[in-house]
Design a protein around this motif. Structure first.
Motif, PDB file in Angstrom:
ATOM      1  N   ALA A 201      66.791 -25.798  43.589  1.00 16.79           N
ATOM      2  CA  ALA A 201      65.998 -26.350  42.491  1.00 16.79           C
ATOM      3  C   ALA A 201      64.577 -26.527  43.025  1.00 16.79           C
ATOM      4  CB  ALA A 201      66.559 -27.692  42.042  1.00 16.79           C
ATOM      5  N   VAL A 202      63.606 -25.919  42.356  1.00 16.89           N
ATOM      6  CA  VAL A 202      62.228 -25.930  42.846  1.00 16.89           C
ATOM      7  C   VAL A 202      61.335 -26.663  41.858  1.00 16.89           C
ATOM      8  CG1 VAL A 202      60.261 -24.517  43.581  1.00 16.89           C
ATOM      9  CG2 VAL A 202      62.601 -23.694  43.982  1.00 16.89           C
ATOM     10  N   ILE A 203      60.549 -27.603  42.378  1.00 12.14           N
ATOM     11  CA  ILE A 203      59.517 -28.271  41.576  1.00 12.14           C
ATOM     12  C   ILE A 203      58.179 -27.773  42.102  1.00 12.14           C
ATOM     13  CG2 ILE A 203      58.519 -30.461  40.835  1.00 12.14           C
ATOM     14  CD1 ILE A 203      61.237 -31.755  41.334  1.00 12.14           C
ATOM     15  N   PHE A 204      57.486 -27.023  41.283  1.00 12.58           N
ATOM     16  CA  PHE A 204      56.266 -26.325  41.671  1.00 12.58           C
ATOM     17  C   PHE A 204      55.084 -27.038  41.016  1.00 12.58           C
ATOM     18  CE2 PHE A 204      53.100 -22.970  41.076  1.00 12.58           C
ATOM     19  CZ  PHE A 204      53.163 -22.225  42.237  1.00 12.58           C
ATOM     20  N   ILE A 205      54.302 -27.760  41.811  1.00 13.40           N
ATOM     21  CA  ILE A 205      53.178 -28.532  41.288  1.00 13.40           C
ATOM     22  C   ILE A 205      51.912 -27.694  41.418  1.00 13.40           C
ATOM     23  CG2 ILE A 205      51.735 -30.583  41.597  1.00 13.40           C
ATOM     24  CD1 ILE A 205      55.292 -30.704  42.782  1.00 13.40           C
ATOM     25  N   THR A 206      51.193 -27.525  40.318  1.00  8.21           N
ATOM     26  CA  THR A 206      49.993 -26.694  40.358  1.00  8.21           C
ATOM     27  C   THR A 206      49.082 -27.017  39.179  1.00  8.21           C
ATOM     28  OG1 THR A 206      49.208 -24.389  40.490  1.00  8.21           O
ATOM     29  CG2 THR A 206      51.042 -24.828  39.008  1.00  8.21           C
ATOM     30  N   HIS A 207      47.818 -26.597  39.303  1.00 10.15           N
ATOM     31  CA  HIS A 207      46.919 -26.646  38.151  1.00 10.15           C
ATOM     32  C   HIS A 207      46.527 -25.224  37.740  1.00 10.15           C
ATOM     33  CE1 HIS A 207      44.187 -26.482  41.645  1.00 10.15           C
ATOM     34  NE2 HIS A 207      43.391 -25.818  40.842  1.00 10.15           N
ATOM     35  N   GLN A 208      47.167 -24.219  38.365  1.00  4.77           N
ATOM     36  CA  GLN A 208      46.864 -22.824  38.083  1.00  4.77           C
ATOM     37  C   GLN A 208      47.930 -22.245  37.149  1.00  4.77           C
ATOM     38  OE1 GLN A 208      45.459 -20.533  41.480  1.00  4.77           O
ATOM     39  NE2 GLN A 208      45.392 -22.392  42.723  1.00  4.77           N
ATOM     40  N   VAL A 209      47.540 -22.066  35.900  1.00  5.14           N
ATOM     41  CA  VAL A 209      48.489 -21.678  34.862  1.00  5.14           C
ATOM     42  C   VAL A 209      49.128 -20.322  35.146  1.00  5.14           C
ATOM     43  CG1 VAL A 209      48.759 -21.181  32.401  1.00  5.14           C
ATOM     44  CG2 VAL A 209      47.252 -23.033  33.136  1.00  5.14           C
ATOM     45  N   MET A 210      48.352 -19.350  35.605  1.00  6.81           N
ATOM     46  CA  MET A 210      48.889 -18.016  35.845  1.00  6.81           C
ATOM     47  C   MET A 210      49.974 -18.043  36.914  1.00  6.81           C
ATOM     48  SD  MET A 210      47.711 -15.798  33.792  1.00  6.81           S
ATOM     49  CE  MET A 210      48.129 -14.260  34.621  1.00  6.81           C
ATOM     50  N   HIS A 211      49.774 -18.819  37.955  1.00  6.29           N
ATOM     51  CA  HIS A 211      50.782 -18.904  39.010  1.00  6.29           C
ATOM     52  C   HIS A 211      52.055 -19.565  38.484  1.00  6.29           C
ATOM     53  CE1 HIS A 211      47.432 -18.703  42.317  1.00  6.29           C
ATOM     54  NE2 HIS A 211      47.598 -17.580  41.668  1.00  6.29           N
ATOM     55  N   ALA A 212      51.896 -20.581  37.653  1.00  9.07           N
ATOM     56  CA  ALA A 212      53.060 -21.248  37.066  1.00  9.07           C
ATOM     57  C   ALA A 212      53.847 -20.284  36.184  1.00  9.07           C
ATOM     58  CB  ALA A 212      52.615 -22.467  36.267  1.00  9.07           C
ATOM     59  N   MET A 213      53.149 -19.514  35.377  1.00  6.80           N
ATOM     60  CA  MET A 213      53.819 -18.600  34.460  1.00  6.80           C
ATOM     61  C   MET A 213      54.535 -17.478  35.200  1.00  6.80           C
ATOM     62  SD  MET A 213      51.138 -18.382  31.274  1.00  6.80           S
ATOM     63  CE  MET A 213      52.307 -17.548  30.195  1.00  6.80           C
ATOM     64  N   ALA A 214      54.088 -17.168  36.411  1.00  5.66           N
ATOM     65  CA  ALA A 214      54.706 -16.082  37.180  1.00  5.66           C
ATOM     66  C   ALA A 214      56.088 -16.457  37.709  1.00  5.66           C
ATOM     67  CB  ALA A 214      53.797 -15.679  38.337  1.00  5.66           C
ATOM     68  N   VAL A 215      56.351 -17.751  37.888  1.00  4.02           N
ATOM     69  CA  VAL A 215      57.615 -18.167  38.510  1.00  4.02           C
ATOM     70  C   VAL A 215      58.413 -19.169  37.687  1.00  4.02           C
ATOM     71  CG1 VAL A 215      56.784 -17.727  40.859  1.00  4.02           C
ATOM     72  CG2 VAL A 215      56.474 -20.001  39.859  1.00  4.02           C
ATOM     73  N   GLY A 216      57.789 -19.829  36.727  1.00  7.53           N
ATOM     74  CA  GLY A 216      58.408 -20.975  36.077  1.00  7.53           C
ATOM     75  C   GLY A 216      59.481 -20.633  35.064  1.00  7.53           C
ATOM     76  N   ASP A 217      60.498 -21.504  34.977  1.00  5.66           N
ATOM     77  CA  ASP A 217      61.525 -21.440  33.935  1.00  5.66           C
ATOM     78  C   ASP A 217      61.346 -22.587  32.938  1.00  5.66           C
ATOM     79  OD1 ASP A 217      63.225 -19.297  35.203  1.00  5.66           O
ATOM     80  OD2 ASP A 217      63.357 -20.818  36.766  1.00  5.66           O
TER      81      ASP A 217
END
Length: 260
Positions: A201-217
């Motif tokens: 289970a991964v919690i990915f904290i970021t302010h970069q939307v493109m990076h979030a969209m590349a990996v997020g569920d």
């Protein structure tokens, strides 16, 4: 445990420091093999939320659960013992130590007997290189190499591989692609997908939307310490997410306000 039971969950969590309320009614959950992207601008409360999840702070109100059971972390080691690993920018690695030393910092393998036990450098280097290469970092072949000579993405990958090797079930990644170039950031994102593939289970904290969209569920937008939006992959466009992070103000309105 049901397969639908979140590995880690926060229910109606508040965090206050004296009269100052920092987190307000936070409810989040993350499942095995899933990436939860926590998005927010500077000052949104991300750092306090990370510290609450990892046992640095205790909730003022609300509860935390693992596998559906209430838990309480009085210190970071309590969270670590439950399988929660937090990787900060550049992985908290030590530049003047070798790859093998970094990988086993605080848990060094030894050889010999009694008072004559010494650090088993060969074993540490072998395991460290094998584990890092399993995550696709094939450029690291020498466990004696100093970590200061690695790229930012490689240092992040080393820290993630270490957390997985020592039994992490929940991986909290704090701005892992910040200050990285395009190629390095892309490699970190591949590492995140590999961790997800392995069932973490991964919690990915970021302010970069493109990076979030590349990996997020699963996505949550944090604004002034509160969850402003909670949605699944495909529910919102990049522009809609950026608007939410800006406090609901459209990008066109923002550009007009600053005279663009």
């Amino acid at each position: 445990m049901s397969s639908n039971t979140p590995v880690l969950e926060m229910r109606n969590v508040d965090k206050s420091f004296g009269p100052i309320d920092v987190l307000h009614d936070i409810s989040l959950k993350v499942n095995e093999g899933e990436v939860l992207c926590l998005l927010g601008d500077n000052g949104a409360g991300k750092s306090t939320l990370i510290k609450t999840l990892s046992g640095v702070h205790q909730p003022t109100r609300g509860e935390m659960l693992m596998d559906g059971k209430p838990v309480s972390f009085n210190r970071p080691k309590d969270a670590q013992d439950m399988g929660i690993a937090t990787v900060h920018q550049f992985g908290g690695t030590y530049p003047l130590m070798s790859v093998g030393r970094n990988f086993f910092a605080g848990a060094e393998p030894t050889k010999g007997f009694g008072p004559f036990r010494i650090f088993d450098r060969q074993k540490a280097n072998k395991i460290a290189v094998e584990q890092v290469q399993k995550f696709g970092i094939t450029r690291i072949t020498d466990g004696d190499r100093l970590v200061g000579g690695l790229s930012g993405g490689e240092r992040q990958s080393l820290a993630i591989a270490r957390a997985v090797y020592f039994g992490a079930r929940v991986l909290i990644l704090d701005e892992p692609t910040a200050a990285l170039g395009v190629k390095q950031a892309a490699h970190v994102l591949r590492i995140v997908n590999e961790a997800k593939r392995r069932g973490l289970a991964v919690i990915f904290i970021t302010h970069q939307v493109m990076h979030a969209m590349a990996v997020g569920d699963h996505f949550a937008v944090l604004i002034r310490g509160a969850i402003a939006a909670d949605f699944r992959k495909g529910d919102k466009s990049r522009e809609e997410i950026a608007d939410l992070m800006a406090g609901g103000e459209s990008m066109a309105d923002l550009e007009a306000s600053i005279g663009v």
